[in-house]
Structure formats: C-alpha cells, structure tokens
Design a protein around this motif. Sequence first.
Motif, short mmCIF file in Angstrom:
data_model
loop_
_atom_site.label_atom_id
_atom_site.label_comp_id
_atom_site.label_asym_id
_atom_site.label_seq_id
_atom_site.Cartn_x
_atom_site.Cartn_y
_atom_site.Cartn_z
N PRO E 215 0.84 -1.26 0.09
CA PRO E 215 -0.05 0.05 -0.10
C PRO E 215 0.78 1.33 -0.02
N ALA E 216 1.81 1.28 0.89
CA ALA E 216 2.89 2.50 0.75
C ALA E 216 3.30 2.82 -0.58
N MET E 217 3.92 1.82 -1.25
CA MET E 217 4.29 1.75 -2.28
C MET E 217 3.37 2.29 -3.62
N ILE E 218 2.37 1.90 -3.47
CA ILE E 218 1.18 2.36 -4.43
C ILE E 218 0.91 3.73 -4.28
N LEU E 219 0.87 4.12 -2.95
CA LEU E 219 0.44 5.65 -2.80
C LEU E 219 1.73 6.40 -3.07
N VAL E 220 2.89 6.08 -2.83
CA VAL E 220 4.01 6.80 -3.25
C VAL E 220 4.09 6.83 -4.79
N PHE E 221 3.90 5.88 -5.42
CA PHE E 221 3.74 5.95 -6.95
C PHE E 221 2.84 6.76 -7.31
N LEU E 222 1.71 6.84 -6.93
CA LEU E 222 0.52 7.76 -7.28
C LEU E 222 1.35 9.13 -6.97
N GLY E 223 1.79 9.58 -5.92
CA GLY E 223 2.51 10.74 -5.96
C GLY E 223 3.37 11.28 -6.95
N ALA E 224 4.45 10.18 -7.29
CA ALA E 224 5.44 10.42 -8.12
C ALA E 224 4.84 10.62 -9.59
N PHE E 225 4.03 9.72 -10.02
CA PHE E 225 3.46 9.55 -11.34
C PHE E 225 2.53 10.94 -11.49
N THR E 226 1.85 11.35 -10.61
CA THR E 226 1.11 12.43 -10.80
C THR E 226 2.05 13.90 -11.01
N LYS E 227 3.09 13.73 -10.08
CA LYS E 227 3.94 14.76 -10.30
C LYS E 227 4.71 15.08 -11.42
N SER E 228 5.18 13.72 -11.89
CA SER E 228 5.78 13.67 -13.33
C SER E 228 5.21 13.39 -14.21
N ALA E 229 3.86 13.46 -14.37
CA ALA E 229 3.15 13.52 -15.47
C ALA E 229 3.14 12.09 -16.27
N GLN E 230 3.12 11.24 -15.57
CA GLN E 230 3.16 9.90 -16.06
C GLN E 230 1.56 9.39 -16.65
N PHE E 231 1.57 8.68 -17.63
CA PHE E 231 0.23 8.28 -18.14
C PHE E 231 -0.26 7.28 -16.94
N PRO E 232 -1.47 7.58 -16.70
CA PRO E 232 -2.68 8.27 -17.30
C PRO E 232 -2.93 9.80 -16.79
N PHE E 233 -1.72 10.13 -15.92
CA PHE E 233 -2.11 11.39 -14.95
C PHE E 233 -1.50 12.65 -15.93
N HIS E 234 -0.86 12.27 -17.21
CA HIS E 234 0.04 13.07 -17.95
C HIS E 234 -0.74 14.35 -18.33
N PHE E 235 -2.13 14.58 -18.54
CA PHE E 235 -2.74 15.37 -19.32
C PHE E 235 -2.58 16.92 -18.71
N TRP E 236 -2.33 17.03 -17.31
CA TRP E 236 -2.34 18.28 -16.90
C TRP E 236 -0.92 19.16 -17.35
N LEU E 237 -0.07 18.36 -17.82
CA LEU E 237 1.38 18.93 -18.15
C LEU E 237 1.00 19.93 -19.35
#
Lengths: 112, 89, 117, 169, 797, 155, 505
Positions: E215-237
Amino acid sequence: MVLILAITIGCLFAGAIYLMLRRSVVKLILGLLLLSHGVNLLIFTMGDGVRRGAPPIVDDAGLPPANVADPLVQALILTAIVISFGIMAFVLALAYRANQAVGSDDLDDMIE
Amino acid sequence: MSLFATLMGGLLAVLVISLVLTMARLLIGPSIPDRAVAFDMVMIHVVGIGAITAALTDESILIDAVIVVAVLGFLGTVALARYIEEGGS
Amino acid sequence: MTLIEILAVALTAVGVLFTLISSVGIIRMPDLYTRVHAVGKAGTLGVAGVLLGVAVSFADLLTGVKMLALVAFFFLTAPVATHMLDRAAFITGVRPIPATRPNDLEGAYDRESKRLR
Amino acid sequence: MLVLNLMLAIVWMVLQTSFTWPDFVVGMGVGFAIIGLSEGALRWQGSPAPSPAAGRAHVGYVAFTLRVLGFIWFVIVAIVRSNLEVARIVLSPRHDFRPGIVGVPLDVRSDAGITLLAIVVTITPGTVALDVSSDRQTMYIHAMDVRDVAALRSEIKDEFERRVMEIFP
Amino acid sequence: MLASIVLITLAAAPLGLLARRGPRPLVGWGLALLPAAIFALLLSQLPAVAGEAHITQAIPWAPAMGVELRFTLDGLSLLFGLVISGIGALIFGYAGHYMQSDPGLGRFFVYLILFMGAMLGLVLAGNVLTMFLFWELTSVTSYLLIGYKHDYPDARRGAQQSLLITAGGGLALLVGLLLLGEAARRAGVPPGEAYTFEAIIGAGEAIKAGPLYAPAMILVFLGAFTKSAQFPFHFWLPGAMQAPTPASAFLHSATMVKAGIYLLARLAPGLGGTPLWSGTLVLVGGFTFAFGALVATRKLDIKALLAYTTLSMLGGLVMLIGLGGKYAAEALAVNILAHALYKSALFMIAGIIDHETGTRDLNRLGGLRRFMPGTAAFTALALLSQMGIPVFFGFVGKEIMIEAALQSPLDAPWRYAALAAIVVGAVGYIVAAWRLFKGAFLGQPSPDVLQHHVFDPHLGMLAAPAVPAALSLLLPLGLLPLVSQLLAPAASAVYGKELELELALWHGLNVALGVSAAAILGGALLARFERRLAALPSPLPAWADGARLFDRLTDAMLAGATAFTAAIQAGQLRRYILYTTAAFLCAVGIPLAIYGAASAIPITPDPQLQPYEVFAAALIPVAIVATIRARSRVGAIIAVGVVGAMVSLFFILFSAPDLALTQLLIEVLSTVFLLLVFSVLPARFEILSSPWARARDAAMAALVGLLMTGLVLATAGSDAFGSIAPYFLENSLEKGKGHNVVNVILVDFRGFDTLGEITVLLTALLGIYGLLRMRRASPPPPAPSPSRGEGGQKEGA
Amino acid sequence: MYDSVILRSVSRLMLPILLLLSVFMLLRGHNLPGGGFIGGLVASCAVILQMVAFGPTFARRVLPANYLAMAAVGVIFAASWGLPALLGGQPFLTALWLPEPIPGVGKIGTPVLFDVGVFLTVIGVTTQIALLLSEEPLLFPMERGPARDEGAPRA
Amino acid sequence: MANHLFLPFIVPIFGAALAVLLGQRRPLARAAVLASVLFNVGYGGWLLWLVISGGRLVAQASGWPAPFGISLVADALGATMLLVAALLMLGTLLYGRASTGPIYDSPFYEPLLLLLLLGVSGAFLTGDLFNLYVWFEVLLMASFGLITLGGTRAQLVGGLKYVVLNLFGSTAFLIGCGLIYGLAGTLNMAHLGERMAALRQPGLSTAIAGLFLFAFGSKAAIAPLFFWLPDSYHTPPPAVTAIFSGLMTKVGVYALYRVFGIVLPGELALIAPLILALAGVTMVVGVIGAMAQMNIRRILSFHIVSQIGYSIMGLGLASAAGLAAGLLFTTHVMIVKAALFFLGGAVEQVAGTGDLKKLGGMARREPALATFWFLGILSLAGIPPMSGFFGKLALLQAGVAQGQLLITGVAAGVSLLTFFSMLKIWNEVFWKKSYEDMSKLPRVPLGLLLPGALLVLLSLAIGVGAGPISALSAQAGAQALDLSGYAQAVCGAGGCEAAVSDLMK
Ligand code: NA
Ligand code: NA
C-alpha cells in the motif's frame, strides 16, 4: 409505579414526535412542549426511588422525613423547566415572526 | 391504613373519575369554548386532588401549592376565553 | 375516626359529589351555556366542600383561615371565569340549543368591535 | 389605602400562619410596596359612564356591616336552595328544562356593584351572568330553566340587585 | 548551510517585487545572482559529496510528529540542486526580458523565487516529511505560476487541473510516506527518526517484507506519477503550458516535473527491486515514454510539442528507475542533465518565437531562419541533442539508456519491452524535432511572420537559451570527464553503492550503437512523411483525451454533488426531524437491542400502587390524543395545557410541590404566550399530510415512545449505586440553613446552575427583544396573513 | 377596547393579592415550597392578568418598571452575592449567613439574597416577554381598531 | 482550590448584564463588552500557561465538596479551547465594530456575543454533567438570538430549523443527564466516570453512550445530524457566522471528547467503529455539499460539517494520539474557518453579495485580502507550513498508527475535495475577471481585513510553532483520557467514591 411513569413518558415522547412531524408550526411547538414534559418526567423517574413519601423538607432537627423524595432530581427538573420555558418563549417569538415573514404557518413553505 | 385514609382515598378516586369525565369533554369538544370549559374543570380538579392529597399525607405545605393552582386556573381560563374571543373560530 | 375526621370526610364528600355532578353535567348538558352552569358548581360548591373538608381535617386554625380565603377566592373568580367563557362562546358564534328561549343576546354583539351593545 | 395596607398585612400574616409583630411590620412593608406598585390600577375609575355614586348617602358602619352579613346569609341560603335543583336537572334522565338568555335592566351603576351582582347571580345555581352591555344598562343572564321570564327578572332585581345596591350602589 | 540555502531563498521572495519598477531586464539578471550564488555554493560541495557521501543538517520542528527540517546533500541532491539553481539563474534573466512589459512581473518573480526555494528544499530534504512539505509548496507555487494570467479561463483551468492532480497525488504520497514511517517504526527505528530517508532506506529490507510495503508503494507511486506526469496522469502537463514561458521552461522542463523522478530515485536503493516496483515503473514509464513521443509528433503548438516530448522523457526516466542496475543509475543521471539542458533551451526559444511573432502555431510560422539566425542556430543545437545525434549530449544519454535496458537485472521480456519503448521514443523525438525546426525556421516566411518585425532578440535574452543549448554540445566535446565526476555521486546515490562513471562518446561498435543508429535512420525516414503522419487520424478516440475526461469528471462530480445535496438538504424541517429521529432510534435503540438490555427490564408489582394514580396517568395519553386530534389551534393549545396540568398533578401526587408549582406556573404562562402568538393564525388546521406520511410518522413516534419506555424501565431498574441525594437531605439545615432541600439545592448546593439558568432567561429575553423590535433589516412584512377565519384554512393532522 | 366590567373589577382586586402572594412565595422559599422562581412567576402572572383584562398599555402603566433592566439587574444582583465569598478567598457563591435571623423575615444569608436576584430576573424576563408579545401590532387585536383610544386609562 | 476559575464566568455575566443596562449609552456598553472579552483572552492565556506548567486546576462552586457541589476543572483540553474561543470572540467583536449594518448597531448584539462566550467558556470549564447542560443552553440561547437578530426572511426560516434541530440535541442531552443519574446516582463527571467504569451493564451504558453521541453529535453537526447547519449559517451577518463557525459545533466536539474521555471511559472502545464510520460519512457528505454551492458562506458552511468529520475522527481513533490530533485539528479549524468567514464576509460586505457568479476581480482589487484568503485556503487544505498541515498530519499519523487505513484514506481524499471547492471560490471571486465594474465599489476597510488577517497569521504561527503546540495537544489528549488523574484532581487523592464515603453518613 415506575412502569406507569415509563409508559406515560413513552406516550409523551411519541405524541411529541408525531406532532413535530406535522407541517404546522403550531403543532411543532406543541410537540416541543410535550417533549419537555416527557424529559421532566423521565428525570423525575430517575430519582432515588420514586416515592409517594414526603416532600423533601427537613424538620427543625435537620432530619428528613422518612421515605422522602429525591430532592436532587426535583432541583434539576426545576432548572430544566425554567430553561425550556425561556427557550420556548423564544421559539414562539421566532415562529410568530417566521409566520409573518412567510405568510403561512406551513413548514413546507418555510424554505428559502 | 386508617379508615379516614381509606375514605379520603376513595374520594380521591372519585375525583379522578370525575376528571376522566372532564377529559372526555376535552376530547369531544366540539367547540373551542367547550375545551376551555374542560380546561377550567381540569384545574379545579387539580385543586381538589391537591387538597385531598394534602389531607391524606398530612402535608399542610401542599395547601400553598393548591392556592397557586387556583390562581393559575383562573388566569388560564380568563386568558383562554379572552383569546378565543379575539381569534374567532 | 374522630368527630373531626368524620366532619372532614363528610364535607369533602359533599364537595367531591358536587364536582362529580358537575363533570357529569359537562358531559350530559346539551350546549355550552348549560355546561358552564356545571362549571360554576364545581368552581364554587365542589371546591368549597373539598377545601373546607380538608381544612377541618387539619384541625388547625391558620390552615382553616387559608382555606377560607381560598374558598372566597373561588367564589370571587369562578363567576368571572364562567362569564368570560360564555361571552367568548357567544362572540365566536357558538349557538345555544334552539330550545333556548328567550335569547335576548341574539344579535346584541357588534361583530366588528366585539362589544355588547 | 391604609385600610388596604392593613388588610394586606393581615393577609400576609395569614399566609405566614404566624401572627407576631415582626410579621405585621414586614406585612405592612410588603403591602406598602405593593400598593405603591399597583396604585395606578387601584385608583383607576374604569367606567366611561359617569358614576352616580358620588351623591349617595353616608351609611353607618354598623348598618353597613349588618347589611353585608345579611347579604352573605342570603347568598348562602340561595345557594343551598337552588343547588339541589341543578343537581336534579343534571342527573335527570330527560332534558325537561327550558334554558334561556334573559336581559335584565340594571339600576346598579358602580363597577363593584355590577361585579358583585354578577358574582351573586352566578354562584347561585341556575343562573349565570353572561355579560353586561357596554352602556351598563342591561345584564344578560343565562338561566337553566326559564318558565317565566318576568318572574326571573323580578327575582334578580328584587332579591339580588336590591341587596347588592345596599352595599355598593 | 543547506537550511540557509532553502530558507534564505524562500525569505528572499519579496525581492521579486523589485521588478515592479526599475529596468526590468537588469532586475531579472540581478535576481539571477541568487540562484547563481547557490549554484556556485553547491558546486563547491562537489568534492565533499564525492568523498563522504553526505552532509546533513537538521532543525527540530515538531519532534512529537517526526516533523523536522532535515536537509541532506548527496550526489543526487547535488545534481538536482545544480540543475535547479543553474537553469534558475538563466530563467530569471530570461524572464526579465521576456516579460518586460508585464505589469505583474513583480508578483511573477515572487512566485518564481518561492518556487525555486521549494524545489531546492524538496531535493535537499533528508526527511520524507520535510520533502513532502516542499513538495506541496512546489504544487502551490506552480499553481500560482500557471494561473498567472488568471483573467483567461484557460489559465485558470490549467492551473486548477495541475494543482488538483499534483496535490491529489501529494495526498496519496503523504499517506504513503506515513505508512513508510510506520513500517520503519515497526522495523525498529526509533519514532523520532522513522521519517528520515536514511532510516527508511536502511530499514528497506524489513519494510519490503512487511504488509505495509505494497500500500505504501502504490501511494508513493501515485504521488510520483502525478507529479511527473506519467500516463494516465499526464494530461495536466500540456494544460500547464498556460504558464508564462519562463515558468514553463523552469517548472515543466527542468525542475518540478522531475520531483517524482527524484523521489523514486531517492527511494530506489532501499525499496526498489521488487516485482511491484520494477513492474509498475517499467510498464508505466515505458508506455509514457513511447506514448509521449508519438503524440509529440502530431502537435502543431510548439509548447505542446515540447510538453509531450517532456512527459515522454519523464516516462523514460521512470522506466530507468524501474529497470534497476548500474547502467540504469548512470543513465538516469546523464539523462536528467541532458534533458534539463536541451529542454529548457527549447522552451525559452519557444518563448522567443512567441514573443517575436505573436504565435506558437507551426502552421502560421516558417522561414524564421532568415530573420533570427542566432535563434535558429541554438535551436538546432538543442534539437540535435534531443534527437540523440552523435556528439551531442543527448546521444550520450540515449546510448547509456539502451545499455541500461540491455543490462537490466530484470527478465528478458521486460528488457525488450524497455528497448522497444526507447526505440519508439527515439524515433518520435527525431520526427518531432524535425517538425519543429522545419515548421518554424525553414521554408517561406508566413504572413504572420512578415507582419511582425521579427528579429533575433536582445542578446541578454538570447543568452539564456544559448547557454544550455551550447552546453549540450560542449559537454560531450571535452567536458565529459568533468561531467562524469559530477554525475558519479548521483548515480551512486541511486544505485545505492559507490560506482565509477566514465562517460564516453565512443564505446565501440556495440548493440547500443546499432539500436541508436537504427532509431536515427528510422526517424529520418519517417521525418520525410512528417506532414502525412500528422494528418493521420488520431489513434485514440476523442473521448480519451485526459484533460477533457478530467473536466468531464469534475463536472460530473459537481453535478452529482448538486443532486445529492439537493436531495438530502431540501430545506424541509419535517424531513430533517424525520432523519434526526431515525438517527436517535439507531443511536440508542441498536445498542440496547444488541446487548439485550431490554431483557433486564424489571417489571415488579408495586404494592403501594393506588387506582387513582393509574387513572391520573391514563389521563395524560388522553390529553395527548386530544392535542393530536384537535382541529383548531386553540383547541390544541388547551389540550397541551391540560397535559401540563396533569404532569403537575403527578408532581403533587409524588411529593414535589416546588415542581408542581413551577410546572403549572410555566404551563399557564406558556399557554398565554401561545395564545398571544397564535391568535393571528388561521383558527383551524388543515390536513396536509398524506395518509402514508401520517402512518409513517405514527410508526416513528411509536418506536420512539417504546424506546423511551424501555430505556426508563431498564435504567430505573438498575440500582448499582446509591445516589448522592442523601447528602443534600443531611446537610440542608445544618450547612444550608434551609428546610426546603430543593430550594437549598437551587440557591446553594447547585447555585451555580441557577446562575446559568437565569442567564439563559436573560439571554432569551434579549433574543426575543431582538426578534420583535429589530426590523430595519427586514423587508416590510407582507399584508396580514389572509387568515383569521376566512380563506386559508390550514394545517396538518 | 375590551370592556368587561366584571373581569376588570376582579382583576384589579387580584393585583395586590397576587403580588403579595409572590413576595410571600419568594421569602419562604428557603424553608417551604416557593423561592425566587415561583415567586417571580406568580408576580408575572399578576401583571399578565392585568394585561389580559386591560391590554398591555394599561399593564405598562400600572407597573411602570423597565423590565429589561429589571432582568439585567436581577442577574447582577444574584451574581453579586457570590462575590463576598470570593473576595474572602472562598469559592464563588459560597454561602455567608448573618448570625441571627431578622425578625419577620428569617435567616438572611447570601443564598436568600441570591434568590431575590432570581426573583427579579424571572419577573423582568417573563413580564417583558409577555408585554413584547402583546404589543406586537398583530398580536393584540384588542388594542387596534376604532376603539383604540378608549384603552388609555384616566389619570 | 483555584478560585480564579470563576472569573471567566463572573466577568462576562457582569459585562453582559451591564451592557444591557447601559443599552442607551452605547460607548459605555461597548466598553463593558470589550473589557470582558479582553479579560477572557488574557485570562485564557494565563490559565493555559498555568495548566501546561502545573496540571489540572479545580474549584468547587459554592464551596461544597466534590462530587456534591459543582466542580470547575481546567485541563489542557479545556484551557486551550477557552483561550481560542476568547480570541475568536475578540476578533468577532472588532470585526463587527468595523462592519456596517443594522444588526451591528443593535443594543443586543454585543451582549449576546458576550453571553455566547460565557456559555462556551462555562462548557469548557465545568466538571459537572448537568452544569454542562446549563452552559450549553446559555450558549445555545445566545446563538438563537444572534442567528435571528435582524429578522430577515432567510434568517427566520433558517433560524427556525437551527433552533428546532438544536433543541433535539439539547433534549437528548438532558435525557442523558437523567438516565446517567438514574444509573450512577451522581452528576460530577469524575464521579460518573468512576461509577460508569465500575458498572457492568454493557447494554444500558452503551445505549447512553449512543444517546450522548446523538446529543453532542447533533450539536457538532456530524452526519446525519447536520441539516440545521447549512440551512442557517449563511443567513446572519458575516461576523455572526464567523463566530458560530468558530465556536458552536466545536463545543459539541469538546463535549464528545470530554464525555467519552471521562464520563463513559469504557464505551469509547465499543462505539469507536461507529464514530469512525460517522466521521467518514460526515467528511464526505460535507464536502460534497460544499462542492454543490455557489455562495461563499454556503461553501464555507458545508465545509464546517466536513471538518467536523476530522474532529470526530480524532475521537474515533480512541487513543490519546487520536484525541491530541483531533484537538490540534479542531483548534486549527476554529481559527482558520473564522478567518475565512471574516475575509469572505468582507468581500460580501463590500460587493453586496456572496454569490460566486456575480463576484470577481478581487485579486487585483484587494491584493492583501487575496493573499490572506489564499493562505487561509492553504491552511484549510492542509498545505504546509500552515496549521492545517499539522492538524491533518497528526490525524493521519494517528490513523496509520491505529491501523485505520480506510478512514485515513478518506480523510486524505476529502482534503483534496476541500481544496477543490475552496479553489472554486478563489477562481471565481479572486481570479476571474469581474463582469460588472468593481471600481465603483468601496475598498475593504482595514478593520474588516485585520481580524481575518491576524487569524491567518495565527494559523501560520501555529504551523511554525508546531513543536510546542503539538506537545500541548499531546498533553491534552493524554489528560482527556486519564480518568483517574481527573478524579484525583477533582475529588482528592482517593478519588470520588472515597470522598463520598467520607462525607456521607
Ligand atoms: Na436552578
Ligand atoms: Na460551527
């Protein structure tokens, strides 16, 4: 006797809730009145044994009569009665003004 | 229980039955003044019941309560009548 | 039972009886105006009997005086109450039974000001 | 007002159920304060009609007292006399009575007199004082059993009003 | 020193307001001295970092919560710090020119300095909570920067989108970090230190074995992916390109978007290497890499094109962290630097083009090389680096990236997938770069270009992109040993072990070179059909546009919220009472039922019970029924008055004269008040509720009544303790000097209650006074209610 | 204008008696049923009876007190009797008694005086509320309409 | 014996009554109110310092020994709340004096505020359950008067719901007092706690726990008992809404902490899952409601509900750390919400509307106001280094430590939605171009800006000083669950039961 008081209290609460669920402001307020009666009797029943005995007035030697009623609940109820009276008077004035502003005593009209 | 207490208790019971009749009028109505009449009667009954209870328990202090009840019965009835008159039916 | 107690019970019984009669009257009388008569009874004789009976049972002069004062109060106020109730009823249009004859009040109230002409 | 004050002091002592001088003094004090508060009400002459009482003859204290006592006796007798009558009516299986509302012309004028008359009329069973006209000329009475209107009127006037007027004109 | 760098930078933010007046370009370059000084300071630490690994400094803050300001400088932080401060200095100077005529420049600089401070804090943090603190601060400052031109709806939308995505990710990250801290604590780390990176990485093996890891890593990934615009959170960039170009160049090329990369790289030595870690990162990173590059080839807006190549490269970096191994660590360090250099240059150039021509649309540009030869030259340098053409720094990065894929410790399918992503990405970069250069600088000048008097910008402005663009070429041509020295500590920090880094342009003929050459060839081939490629219909359906989906999602949420709120908060008091009553029944009834307390209700006969008491009690329900059934207001009021009288009768019968008196007095007063108030209402009630509603309400009321009866019986039957009441009876006369115990309680034992009580009365009076005598604020009351007998006969049985 | 001679006469008579009753109820409260609340409520009933019989204008005239101030003074009065103990280093509201009873009144101590404060507050609040409600233009129809002027009592 | 504990009662009582008496001489009346509030601020600070350094303080009203008389108890929880309440009241008072409007000119407005403060302070200090009821009624009655003062239609209609639904809560509280007296035969909280802990009647005491949860829950506006709040809070003038937001629901939260910490010590563990569930629902429903609104104060009002969920979550975690976190969060939200209501009210007062659709352009017109508003939003959303971050962090930490990952996740998610709906205000009111010409509007006077700005700075200061503040809240959380320490402070070294057997024949 507790049984009878308990049933009476139940009736007061039931009546109060039913009245408060009506659409008339008047009935709402009457329900509130019944509610406070119910609570007062409830506290009364919680006294140190509901007794038909003597009022809690001690004699000149400072001794209470035998089989004396619980004075503390009586004092609590007195306070509660007076407080709910003050609030009820306010609610009445509020209901009056709301009724005046809305032009109806139907609670369903009292929506912004 | 003494005979006096028994008799007084009996009278108290009669008074309560009388109160039941009064309550019937409160339920029946039909007019608002009828209910006001019932209210007045209820207060009178409270006075009577209070007085007899005082005698039964030999608590003279209840008498003072009875006095106030009497005053209130009067005030209540008069006020009721007054506003029935103003309010119309 | 002492004599005083007998007297007390007797007086109380009279009072209770009249109160009961009044209650019966309240149920049985045909219209409000006749019922109010019954209230007058309970408010005067009934209460007087009970109060005096209780006063006697206490066998105490001061309680007696208090009770007498209270009886006087009832005699003073009960007529006012009946008057007010009757008047309220009449003004708000509670009709006496048709058998009421004469009815000198019919039409005597001014409906606007609610005053009796 | 002194009389009223004394009376209040006495009522006070009755309420206290204690008749001592200190109680009297306190009673007088309390009564004095109360009169001060309620004087406006007590002195008010509420009747818009001019009171004819101004010119009435002075009645001696003893005679007045006797009249009052006689009046009380009369009232008690009247109560007892007609109470059984009402009981009969209430308890009788059939309604064979004839109620009526009767206007009775008044001679009594003072507030106290009219009030006393109304009280007497009401506490004597069978009749209830219903209302008094605004011009104070007529008292309307509801009677349980009106067989003869004239007789009722005259009874009220002769029996009750006359005696009332002896006390309060 | 580390804390001073961060805190002084943050505190220096108001200096930005200097730009309100004065020669702005000068102020810009003047402000650039701050990052330049930091750059120098950090660079001076390189030997220390290379040798000793790190410098730590901690300022206690809220020790009970593990919050402190802990800063650590190691190779990774140093690399990021240098990029931030170095690019930052250029951006500051550039912005002074670019926004010369913008009245809000002072505010812009304030935000920019704050952002830089936050970014420095983020990369220097030695405690996950410290890092999170600055992480959030970068989100907020970037929001302000993206929304800088807030008069435009697009700017507001872009800002909000980016903030919601990054702050949402931030929240996930926070919980993830807390879980990591908790896991570290469970692994035996003292609570005060559980949130330091050192402790978490040190306890890495234990954490990986524990239940909180996933759970911790999934949450950390979410944080990192959103900040670094990884698919599928890329669109804000792409949406964030609403920011003024200097901000885009800083935030979205070199700094903020790399925060996620930084975090993953930071955690990799302790927490990496698990299937969850590698699988997620390679998959998401690789896909984003390829996807971003492909989308970039189709974009016509220069900034959008750059945004997609950026998120593509971010994907590549994530993938590298997932791949693991020595080469991946090295590749990461190299590519971070390479990308920062060429991408910041390109963004600044995009700004220059926009600034000079008034458009960034490649269809409306063309032929600029004639008017802006300098710009064209530096653009070419940066683009060649991006394309990974040999001798440029981008080539070095691509080579080592391919090597990392080939040498990864992962299973072969993962490695080949990564390789495929790299190839697709490399091809895409070439096409996109060609598209950009051709569209802007080659061909015939477009009408838009001719309209404006287009020139190379002022040297002070051109210098900003020129430096990194030139470095893209200069670094490989002679500075590689120096760069290796700089990047080795960073790569070591990511790898977790000391490693030697020797960058070279020529590794001999190896697989990597072959792949690279193939990619360049393929890219060149495809670039010829660049126009036709762009004209191809989009492979993705229209609805799959992330930004639009996000907008739809927020709209749907708002609509749902409105509908939901309208449903529950409808304004009808009766319904509220109904809900409240139901809640009461549940809150009290369910425990009573669950624990079977009702079975404990004692029903014992009362020998003293008098028949008249039963009768008297029975009268209360009668009067209640009379109240409910009354068809007139006054009738109901009378009936309630009778209830009150009966209650006081109870009090008389049960030796409570004080209560009886008070109750009755209050009853009569209340009745009089009721009559006063309701004499204006219509006299009769009207039946308004449906039979069903009445039945429902009656059932509800009956349940409440039953519950209360049961509660009273159960409680009154309990005699576990003696009451304290006898104390009052015992002491009333002796100590309270009164016979009436109730009164002594009221004025002495509990006189404090009574004081409060009369205060309630006074307050009620004030409230009523205010209600009835203060009407200036209210509109004139409507005509007297149409009531009083005639017409509106109202209300509810 | 309401004009029942009967009600008015009796109500006027009741006023002093009820006020007396209220003071009585107040003072004996420490030893027998009664006290500040009950006494105060009885006094309010006395005023309200006048209001019912004569209308609020008259009720204000016969008892021309500022009831709002009375309520506030009552609270201050009651709370003040907690202060002597506090100043003497004891808890607020600790009872202090005169050593000897006052003839005719009884034992005097701060709790009894506190009760007087309660009495004043209750009178002030309830009477003022009744007057406020009854002075509402819509609420007391007896005071509006053509007969309004007759409501003014003669001096 | 700490007899000075009576002062925060005596001073407001005298102040309010004097202000009523001096109604016609407005400057004197205002001076009396201001002096009283200033006194309570100073006293609150002093008391907090005393409590931090010396532990609980106790006084016995009327000098009767506990548990027979009424005890006043000051511990870290109560003293903190006392101080914050007085501070907010001071802000409200000053804000009201800078505002214009008929309500602020009413001679009853300031006395009612002072009475509200009195009731709130009483509730925070009393150690007697029934006395708590009395002070609750004082504050409730004052709030009734305040919310309807001025009597616009919206106020009357909203006020009626506010009043009636609050009376439900009061009634339940009173029933609870009665039942618990029937069970345990006493009213002193410490004594009740001892006896309820000794009582082995799980069904009844749990039902009573449910009753108190209902009673205080409806005061605190937890789901599904919050309906009165969003329907009424936007109707009175902004100053009133601000102080309501700061105090009213928070007293309910305080009472829940106190009752479940001391009076019903055994029930908290039993009922904690329910509390957590309600906390989650409250958070979500409140924030959903806020998202649906298009009016500044309505949005903020729904947020009150949502944030109550967090306060309750602290209780539902059933640990000292949870209570400490809840207290930290509650204090933070009291301050920040009041600040936002002040600032939003300033906008409303100047622009004449709180409707997001009609407002705009405030960032350019009122940069200082915009700055403080933005900082306030950040604090509310839990962005460091504002106080909100530490409140949220403490709650999440406590949630993680208790293994309650679900509620922790919900709390984190809701804080994002909070941010979202607050950004809506920011976008519409501050960033969006104004449609109408705002240049004709007056500037926000300094007096309207200052209270909100100072409170925002206070939030920042709490964030910066999170070290000592979190230590204080940890102390408060530990004290709130320490029944035996509480009972020893109130009744003496042997506890209350021993005192009873000593004192009763
Ligand atoms: Na009390
Ligand atoms: Na609130």
